[in-house]
Design an enzyme around this catalytic site. Structure first.
Site, short mmCIF file in Angstrom:
data_model
loop_
_atom_site.label_atom_id
_atom_site.label_comp_id
_atom_site.label_asym_id
_atom_site.label_seq_id
_atom_site.Cartn_x
_atom_site.Cartn_y
_atom_site.Cartn_z
N ASP A 459 20.13 -0.75 43.19
CA ASP A 459 18.72 -0.34 43.14
C ASP A 459 18.48 0.63 44.29
O ASP A 459 18.56 0.24 45.47
CB ASP A 459 17.84 -1.59 43.28
CG ASP A 459 16.36 -1.30 43.09
OD1 ASP A 459 15.96 -0.12 43.20
OD2 ASP A 459 15.61 -2.25 42.83
N HIS A 460 18.16 1.87 43.96
CA HIS A 460 18.01 2.90 44.99
C HIS A 460 16.79 2.66 45.86
O HIS A 460 16.61 3.30 46.90
CB HIS A 460 17.91 4.28 44.34
CG HIS A 460 18.61 5.36 45.12
ND1 HIS A 460 18.54 5.45 46.49
CD2 HIS A 460 19.39 6.39 44.72
CE1 HIS A 460 19.24 6.49 46.90
NE2 HIS A 460 19.78 7.09 45.84
N ARG A 461 15.93 1.72 45.47
CA ARG A 461 14.77 1.41 46.30
C ARG A 461 15.14 0.61 47.53
O ARG A 461 14.44 0.66 48.56
CB ARG A 461 13.72 0.64 45.49
CG ARG A 461 13.13 1.41 44.31
CD ARG A 461 12.23 0.52 43.48
NE ARG A 461 12.96 -0.60 42.89
CZ ARG A 461 12.39 -1.55 42.13
NH1 ARG A 461 11.09 -1.49 41.87
NH2 ARG A 461 13.12 -2.52 41.63
N CYS A 463 18.17 0.69 49.19
CA CYS A 463 19.05 1.37 50.13
C CYS A 463 19.41 2.75 49.59
O CYS A 463 19.11 3.08 48.44
CB CYS A 463 20.34 0.56 50.36
SG CYS A 463 21.41 0.46 48.91
#
Length: 489
Positions: A459-461, A463
């Protein structure tokens, strides 16, 4: 005493309904406290539901195949003292004290009784026989040399013969379809097989999986006329007619001429999988990165461990789980979830490791609680036990929720790579491809090595690429040099 209505209990976190798979009792039967009365399928597991009341069954609310909401009536029991409820078959007695005490049984972590009051222990030999024989879970010893998630279809359940059951196969009539396993019912429904027309090969005429497969094969070859699903056991389900008319040849490589579309309702665990994966795709901005790794040393390390401790064998998956735990210790950002309502990221204190496993009922992700507190040998044992329970369909809903990171060994399907969907609400998932011989450069020389592809979907949110790349590189380094695990402790 008046009639008592038992409501469908809450069978697990977030579950709002359950499908009735098989009634274990019929109207007129006498039940005791905590006797299993029905088998239901939730979005997470097949569950035996005990009744907290004793007495005579006066009503069953819902037919097999019907979905009942939590909190709605499931069964009505008339207690002792009501009309027609004081006499039990074979002289068995209903204990008033036990009924007043309520049920002390715990159903998947949820009590079905009336608090902490105790109940009397039933005297041996006085419990009345149930209406149907309970299924026996398949016990298949895991192969320590194989990956624990390589799940094969479980053999049909072994059912002990009833003392009065005639020997040999008996025809199954519409009035008594002797099917115990929910897997058998689902298989028949999916292939359009009318269970009323199937002769059971099990004890007492019980229909087994092999019987349904043979009937489905006969339909496909045109050896019989397919029965529309609406006239089968689940008459309220959409029809799923398959097969061709008798004597009509099938085309090689094509569907038989005249075959109808197969309609499979999204129910139970299949619907839960669809809903969860769709939500993950909608909410999580996921990214996948991958790297090839030389797993030769990892295989050698496993062989050395098992040679030194044959009584506590470890699998490759157990070693990969240990490597994941080491990586999450270094990069705790991936052991997290996003709270969208609170606009915050929550990093979990412990690692609850999910293991993606394919079963006859679909994809499930059982969770190993506090996996970071287990030794490698304990991880291996827990993985083997969990796999066996998942294969038998015996995992309670509590074992299928609450994960913080998932390990997915899709290499058991013979594929090298994948871009899996994150198990919502987790933040990351490590995928492992098959281990195969490939040319590899070692110290400037070309050699044949055992190579696998590792992928990390995150999940790019939670890291950026630096953290994700660092984690995946650490995992790959430990696969190639298992001694780094010792240095990381």
């Amino acid at each position: 005493m008046s009639e008592q209505v038992f409501l469908l209990p809450d069978l697990g976190e977030g579950l709002t309904e359950a499908e009735i798979v098989h009634w274990r009792v019929a109207v007129g039967d006498v039940v005791t406290v905590d006797q299993t009365v029905v088998e239901v399928e939730t979005a997470k597991a097949v569950v035996d539901v005990p009744c907290p009341y004793a007495g005579r069954v006066v009503a069953l609310h819902g037919a097999e195949g019907e979905v009942r909401p939590v909190g709605q009536p499931l069964i009505t029991v008339a207690g002792p003292g009501t009309d027609g409820s004081t006499t039990e078959p074979s002289g068995h007695a209903v204990y008033r004290e036990e009924e007043r005490a309520g049920s002390g049984n715990v159903l998947i972590g949820y009590g079905t009784g009336h608090g902490g009051r105790s109940r009397r222990r039933r005297r041996a030999g006085l419990a009345p026989a149930t209406h149907a024989t309970a299924p026996a879970a398949s016990q298949v010893a895991p192969d320590p040399a194989a990956s624990p998630v390589a799940l094969n279809p479980a053999p049909p359940p072994a059912v002990g013969p009833h003392p009065t059951a005639p020997a040999g196969p008996q025809p199954v009539t519409a009035a008594a379809v002797l099917v115990i396993s929910p897997i058998v019912r689902r298989l028949a429904r999916d292939h359009g097989v009318d269970l009323r027309a199937v002769r059971g090969s099990g004890p007492g005429g019980v229909v087994r999986r092999a019987d349904v497969e043979a009937a489905a094969d006969a339909l496909a070859r045109g050896a019989g006329t397919p029965v529309p699903q609406a006239s089968g056991v689940h008459a309220d389900r959409p029809a799923a007619a398959v097969g061709v008319a008798a004597g009509q040849p099938a085309h090689v490589g094509l569907a038989p001429a005249g075959a109808a579309d197969l309609v499979i309702p999204l129910t139970g665990i299949r619907r839960a999988i669809a809903d969860k994966l769709s939500r993950s795709r909608r909410e999580i901005p996921e990214v996948t990165i991958w790297v090839d790794a030389d797993a030769t040393a990892l295989l050698q390390t496993r062989a050395a461990i098992n040679a030194a401790r044959p009584d506590q064998p470890v699998s490759i998956l157990a070693l990969l789980a240990r490597i994941c735990l080491s990586g999450l210790r270094r990069y705790p950002q991936l052991n997290a979830r996003v709270d969208t309502e609170g606009q915050r990221i929550i990093q979990s204190a412990g690692v609850h490791l999910g293991i993606a496993a394919q079963t006859d009922r679909g994809l499930v992700v059982p969770v190993l609680r506090d996996a970071d507190r287990l030794t490698t040998a304990e991880l291996a044992a827990e993985l083997a036990a969990t796999t066996t329970a998942a294969r038998a369909g015996g995992l309670p809903p509590a074992r299928l929720t609450g994960g913080t990171f998932t390990l997915n060994n899709y290499g058991v399907f013979g594929v090298d790579g994948s871009t899996p969907i994150i198990n919502h609400p987790e933040a990351a998932l490590l995928g492992v491809g098959r281990i195969v011989d490939k040319p590899w450069v070692v110290d400037g020389q070309l050699a044949v090595r055992k190579v696998t592809q590792l992928s990390l979907t995150f999940d790019h949110r939670v890291c950026d690429g630096g953290v994700a790349g660092g984690f995946l590189r650490h995992v790959a380094d430990c696969v190639e040099q298992p001694a780094l695990l010792v240095a990381a402790v």
